[in-house]
Design an enzyme around this catalytic site. Structure first.
Site, PDB file in Angstrom:
ATOM      1  N   HIS A  12      16.204   6.343  22.238  1.00 26.28           N
ATOM      2  CA  HIS A  12      16.106   6.412  23.692  1.00 26.28           C
ATOM      3  C   HIS A  12      17.484   6.645  24.300  1.00 26.28           C
ATOM      4  CE1 HIS A  12      12.279   4.391  22.823  1.00 26.28           C
ATOM      5  NE2 HIS A  12      11.867   4.885  23.978  1.00 26.28           N
ATOM      6  N   PHE A  36      10.106  -2.260  24.472  1.00 27.55           N
ATOM      7  CA  PHE A  36      10.063  -1.250  23.413  1.00 27.55           C
ATOM      8  C   PHE A  36       9.420  -1.768  22.125  1.00 27.55           C
ATOM      9  CE2 PHE A  36      13.860   1.494  25.038  1.00 27.55           C
ATOM     10  CZ  PHE A  36      12.992   2.172  25.869  1.00 27.55           C
ATOM     11  N   HIS A  82       9.668  11.419  20.425  1.00 32.16           N
ATOM     12  CA  HIS A  82       8.333  11.049  20.863  1.00 32.16           C
ATOM     13  C   HIS A  82       7.335  12.187  20.684  1.00 32.16           C
ATOM     14  CE1 HIS A  82      10.675   7.783  22.759  1.00 32.16           C
ATOM     15  NE2 HIS A  82       9.563   7.093  22.660  1.00 32.16           N
ATOM     16  N   HIS A 125       7.562   2.565  16.818  1.00 30.73           N
ATOM     17  CA  HIS A 125       8.353   2.471  18.042  1.00 30.73           C
ATOM     18  C   HIS A 125       9.249   1.247  18.012  1.00 30.73           C
ATOM     19  CE1 HIS A 125       9.118   2.554  22.463  1.00 30.73           C
ATOM     20  NE2 HIS A 125       9.024   3.861  22.256  1.00 30.73           N
ATOM     21  N   HIS A 127       9.140   7.739  33.450  1.00 30.76           N
ATOM     22  CA  HIS A 127       8.808   7.193  32.134  1.00 30.76           C
ATOM     23  C   HIS A 127       9.004   5.678  32.108  1.00 30.76           C
ATOM     24  CE1 HIS A 127      10.839   5.602  28.455  1.00 30.76           C
ATOM     25  NE2 HIS A 127       9.667   5.920  27.920  1.00 30.76           N
ATOM     26  N   HIS A 163       6.093   2.283  32.008  1.00 29.78           N
ATOM     27  CA  HIS A 163       6.196   1.227  30.995  1.00 29.78           C
ATOM     28  C   HIS A 163       6.176  -0.155  31.650  1.00 29.78           C
ATOM     29  CE1 HIS A 163       6.912   2.574  26.833  1.00 29.78           C
ATOM     30  NE2 HIS A 163       7.378   3.702  27.354  1.00 29.78           N
ATOM     31  N   HIS A 217       2.807   8.680  27.056  1.00 32.35           N
ATOM     32  CA  HIS A 217       3.818   9.584  26.513  1.00 32.35           C
ATOM     33  C   HIS A 217       3.299  11.007  26.352  1.00 32.35           C
ATOM     34  CE1 HIS A 217       7.771   7.884  25.706  1.00 32.35           C
ATOM     35  NE2 HIS A 217       7.159   6.712  25.799  1.00 32.35           N
TER      36      HIS A 217
END
Length: 586
Positions: free
Chosen positions: A199, A348, A208, A178, A327, A331, A361
């Site tokens: 992304h 990230f 993903h 990632h 999403h 995070h 995810h």
């Protein structure tokens, strides 16, 4: 606004279900004041009108009636339609050149940390072929796991952590995937120093899905169980809106100390990042957000999936509704504010270091599957991207045997063909359409004092802004609100919400017709520490939920949820919902 309305039982009849478990479970203890909303009819009528060959899916387990697959309604039928054009396109995103991997850099909060998250090199790259599906894996809800499963899952992660550091299947090497793909370690092959980023575009869901697919297979290999399936954190359901208990035991291999201590159970996940302290209102906000992301707010497939991203495209062409919404919120909500950059889940580069990332995810992937095959298709009738630049985009992963493999997007379009499905969990947001709203006189007064959009933009969004935006025609219409040339500092968490004709100005409450959508991002590196994008927000259903009468303008309120500068918006306008352009074909 915090009283919650429960979903109506409008799912397919029990005769078409593959399990006796009810689709809608008992109401959560969070839901204490129920009111019944308008029922969203979920019908299998279209499937009833098809012949059996289109309704059934042929797998190695025999024919499966697609109607019986409530969650993750994948299938070979839909995928075969998508991949029918075998010709290669001119410019899909190519897999990275591992030998040219550079350092990823964390630049948040005025700190700079160069990170080597490059994978081990291998000259032997194999084109991956999906194996036959002999037994379907069922990914379970993380809040409903058996003691036997928890033991097995913990053992698998523990063994992954004990692998040699240079083993591409080891815990940190998997976390670094990632980091490398998402934080600037790779350039697009043949495009100089142009970043490769998975992304904020149509690559978000497919990348993903592959990531979790191999992660899951590696864990199964380590414990000798090829049927092992990753759990998903169903934060879209009130019963799952806390961090799953298996992740908060300090003695467990699933534990990560770099989490926001204020958000450990029983704290309710705040998908709106509103900082509302009333758990009941937070749940109401969350359900409204899910309804908006999944049903109300999308006018075409790109509004949900993300905008096209091809070879030579700069980063951040535009995230889809789910990516920039729930999403991103999860995070940042889990990430640790004690760390300089919100590590682990809140950045990230470090997100994969938290085992909860893969569980989070899993639910993001579940949302894609639901949107593809289960949710009503009235507003977005064609949920297939047939553009070969999408289908032939490729990535590199190490599989469960430490073999470097090349994979393409086209093989991710059907979760059943990839050999997994999701446990049934009720969907209370499915009928969570906000109650109708009549615009109050105070909005009219506020509108008279608000500036016209053309006199305000471009602007730096560091405080609440209200502007009048002209419509394309008076009254109700099929229209989109476009916020364009949004320039963001990619090293920061940034988020702003958008309201239309808000009658009460209570920005901590989202369960109302005035809430139309959001933009948000997880901090990450780009070459210039900035990116420019645009978003579109569908207004058609919103107009149905409020009295716009013969108005020829609407009052737009922009509410930043971040602190300080970081977002500049170039312009705002309303356009007619265009007829979708025909897809590119090879």
């Amino acid at each position: 606004m915090a009283s919650l309305h429960l979903p109506c039982a409008t799912t397919p009849s029990s005769q078409t279900r593959s399990s006796s478990r009810p689709v809608f479970a008992k109401p959560s203890h969070f839901i204490t004041h129920a009111k019944r909303g308008r029922c969203l009819q979920v019908s299998c009528a279209a499937a009833e009108n098809q012949n059996d060959s289109s309704r059934n899916v042929e797998t190695s387990q025999g024919k499966v009636d697609r109607r019986n697959m409530l969650l993750g309604l994948g299938g070979l039928y839909g995928a075969s339609n998508l991949v029918s054009a075998p010709g290669a396109s001119a410019n899909p995103i190519k897999p990275p050149e591992l030998d040219k991997c550079g350092t990823a850099t964390n630049l948040n909060n005025n700190t700079q940390l160069d990170i080597n998250c490059c994978p081990p090199l291998s000259q032997n790259i194999v084109d991956y072929k999906l194996p036959p599906v002999f037994q379907m894996k069922i990914r379970p809800s993380a809040h409903r796991l058996s003691p036997e499963y928890i033991f097995k899952y913990n053992m698998a992660i523990d063994r992954m952590k004990r692998l040699p550091k240079d083993d591409p299947r080891s815990f940190m090497q998997q976390a670094n995937i990632h980091c490398a793909y998402c934080n600037g370690a790779y350039d697009q092959p043949g495009q100089g120093t142009l970043d490769l980023q998975v992304h904020n575009s149509w690559l978000f869901f497919p990348f993903h899905r592959w990531y979790l697919y191999f992660y899951e297979r590696i864990l199964g290999k380590l414990i000798g169980d090829p049927t092992f399936a990753l759990p998903f954190w169903n934060w879209d359901n009130p019963k799952g809106m806390t961090i799953p208990p298996i992740f908060v035991d300090p003695k467990s291999a699933l534990y990560d100390e770099n989490r926001n201590q204020a958000n450990l159970p029983p704290a309710v996940v705040d998908l709106g990042m509103t900082r509302n302290t009333d758990p009941l209102q937070v749940v109401a906000n969350n359900l409204t957000i899910m309804y908006n992301e999944m049903i109300r707010g999308n006018s075409d497939i790109y509004d949900f999936m993300g905008q096209p991203y091809r070879e030579g495209t700069p980063v951040n062409p535009g995230p889809g509704a789910s990516e920039r919404g729930s999403h991103t919120a999860v995070h940042v909500w889990v990430g640790d504010p004690r760390q300089p950059s919100g590590e682990d889940l809140g950045n990230f580069y470090s997100a994969g270091r938290d085992p909860l990332f893969y569980c989070h995810h899993g639910n993001v992937d579940r949302m894609w599957s639901l949107w593809q095959y289960f949710l009503p298709s009235k507003t977005v009738p064609d949920k297939r991207i047939t553009d070969p630049d999408f289908l032939n985009a490729a990535f590199l992963f190490y599989d469960e045997n430490a073999q470097l493999v090349r994979v393409t997007v086209k093989d991710t379009l059907d979760n059943l063909r990839m050999g997994y499905d999701y446990e049934r969990i009720d969907l209370p947001w499915l009928d969570y359409r906000p109650p109708p709203q009549t615009v109050a006189a105070r909005v009219t007064r506020a509108g008279k004092s608000a500036a016209k959009a053309e006199t305000v933009f471009p602007l730096t969004l560091d405080k609440i802004v209200r502007v009048l935006v002209p419509k394309t025609k008076k009254g109700k219409a099929d229209e989109l609100l476009v916020l364009e040339n949004i320039n963001v500092d990619t090293t920061k968490f940034l988020k702003f919400d958008v309201f239309i004709n808000d009658e009460d100005d209570n920005i901590a409450e989202l369960d109302k017709a005035a809430y139309v959508g959001t933009y948000a991002q997880v901090p990450h590196k780009t070459a210039n520490k900035s990116a420019t994008t645009s978003i579109r927000l569908k207004l058609t259903d919103l107009y149905d939920d409020m009295d716009v009468a013969d108005d020829d303008t609407i009052l737009v309120t922009l509410v930043p949820r971040h602190q300080g500068p970081g977002v500049t918006i170039g312009g705002i306008k309303i356009i007619e919902n265009p007829t979708p352009a025909p897809p590119k074909t090879s």
